[in-house]
Design a protein around this motif. Sequence first.
Motif, PDB file in Angstrom:
ATOM      1  N   TRP A   1      49.827  58.731  18.903  1.00  0.00           N
ATOM      2  CA  TRP A   1      49.152  57.989  17.814  1.00  0.00           C
ATOM      3  C   TRP A   1      49.571  56.404  18.093  1.00  0.00           C
ATOM      4  O   TRP A   1      50.180  55.773  17.110  1.00  0.00           O
ATOM      5  N   ALA A   2      48.983  55.931  19.089  1.00  0.00           N
ATOM      6  CA  ALA A   2      49.167  54.397  19.265  1.00  0.00           C
ATOM      7  C   ALA A   2      47.822  53.683  18.558  1.00  0.00           C
ATOM      8  O   ALA A   2      47.001  54.353  18.125  1.00  0.00           O
ATOM      9  N   ASP A   3      47.872  52.446  18.350  1.00  0.00           N
ATOM     10  CA  ASP A   3      47.111  51.390  17.704  1.00  0.00           C
ATOM     11  C   ASP A   3      46.247  50.996  18.578  1.00  0.00           C
ATOM     12  O   ASP A   3      46.405  49.697  18.850  1.00  0.00           O
ATOM     13  N   THR A   4      45.404  51.653  19.197  1.00  0.00           N
ATOM     14  CA  THR A   4      44.574  51.219  20.274  1.00  0.00           C
ATOM     15  C   THR A   4      43.540  50.600  19.896  1.00  0.00           C
ATOM     16  O   THR A   4      42.913  49.536  20.711  1.00  0.00           O
TER      17      THR A   4
ATOM     18  N   CYS B   1      47.295  49.722  12.273  1.00  0.00           N
ATOM     19  CA  CYS B   1      47.407  51.218  11.903  1.00  0.00           C
ATOM     20  C   CYS B   1      47.396  52.082  12.997  1.00  0.00           C
ATOM     21  O   CYS B   1      46.284  52.002  13.731  1.00  0.00           O
ATOM     22  N   ASP B   2      48.293  53.097  12.878  1.00  0.00           N
ATOM     23  CA  ASP B   2      48.356  54.078  14.083  1.00  0.00           C
ATOM     24  C   ASP B   2      47.071  55.029  14.117  1.00  0.00           C
ATOM     25  O   ASP B   2      46.280  55.063  13.055  1.00  0.00           O
TER      26      ASP B   2
ATOM     27  N   ARG C   1      46.979  58.261  13.958  1.00  0.00           N
ATOM     28  CA  ARG C   1      46.882  59.369  12.961  1.00  0.00           C
ATOM     29  C   ARG C   1      46.381  58.980  11.650  1.00  0.00           C
ATOM     30  O   ARG C   1      45.579  59.441  10.891  1.00  0.00           O
TER      31      ARG C   1
ATOM     32  N   CYS D   1      47.606  51.535   5.152  1.00  0.00           N
ATOM     33  CA  CYS D   1      47.663  52.475   6.324  1.00  0.00           C
ATOM     34  C   CYS D   1      48.098  53.609   6.127  1.00  0.00           C
ATOM     35  O   CYS D   1      47.571  54.507   6.506  1.00  0.00           O
TER      36      CYS D   1
ATOM     37  N   ASN E   1      43.431  58.448  22.127  1.00  0.00           N
ATOM     38  CA  ASN E   1      43.417  58.089  20.389  1.00  0.00           C
ATOM     39  C   ASN E   1      41.788  57.685  20.080  1.00  0.00           C
ATOM     40  O   ASN E   1      41.803  56.916  19.114  1.00  0.00           O
TER      41      ASN E   1
END
Length: 237
Positions: free
Chosen positions: A83-86, A91-92, A94, A114, A171
């Motif tokens: 759950w990276a913030d790509t 916000c991640d 997920r 978030c 993600n």
Amino acid sequence: MKTTCSPAKVLTAVTAMMLAGSFVGCDAAANALEDIDTARGIGASSTVDPATAGNALVQLESIPVKGRAPKTGYTRDEFGPAWADTDRNGCDARNDILARDLTNETFKPGTNNCVVMTGTLADKYTGTTVTFTRGQDTSSDVQIDHIVPLSDAWQKGAQQLNADQRKELANDPLNLMAADGPTNSAKGDKDAATWLPPNKAFRCEYVARQTAVKTKYSLWIITAEHDAIVRILEGCN
């Protein structure tokens, strides 16, 4: 106010983009192999329109059909931190997907809307309603599913992607969906030949999204998976 598009419109747009060459960085096989009359019955209440299903069929034929590669070397870490913030929105992934897929969400104060605390999921896998409450004993009631499981992706081409591409795959909102926790756990890393959503009305959209993801990330499919996807898409009328 959120602006939303129907799943069919989103998938049609994605399909058009994929065909233009864009690329960015219950549970048994019998469910997939039901007779054609049953499959066509699914299409009557499908969440995907026939044109989108047709585009997915065209897209499917561009995906290589190969054998499954060994799972050797696979770990979740090969796809980056969970759950990276790509998209770098603060916000991640997920919480992004929870906010997208739930209704009546509430957020943890001080997180800029978030961290999702509560909400209601109209679960596409089961056709039921699931209540989400963030907490140690309750968060798992709603899980974030990789529509193309990461282990399946690893065995069908993701080993050849670089680290950034695998992180993007893990993600990518196209490949993510909030789902009923027990049903998602039952799915595991199965492909369309061995697992399909119990909710038959969602199967067309489900395999169309798998097809879009595998096209986007240059993954392949195995023969049984190809045949199962064709059966479903041909019944989306």
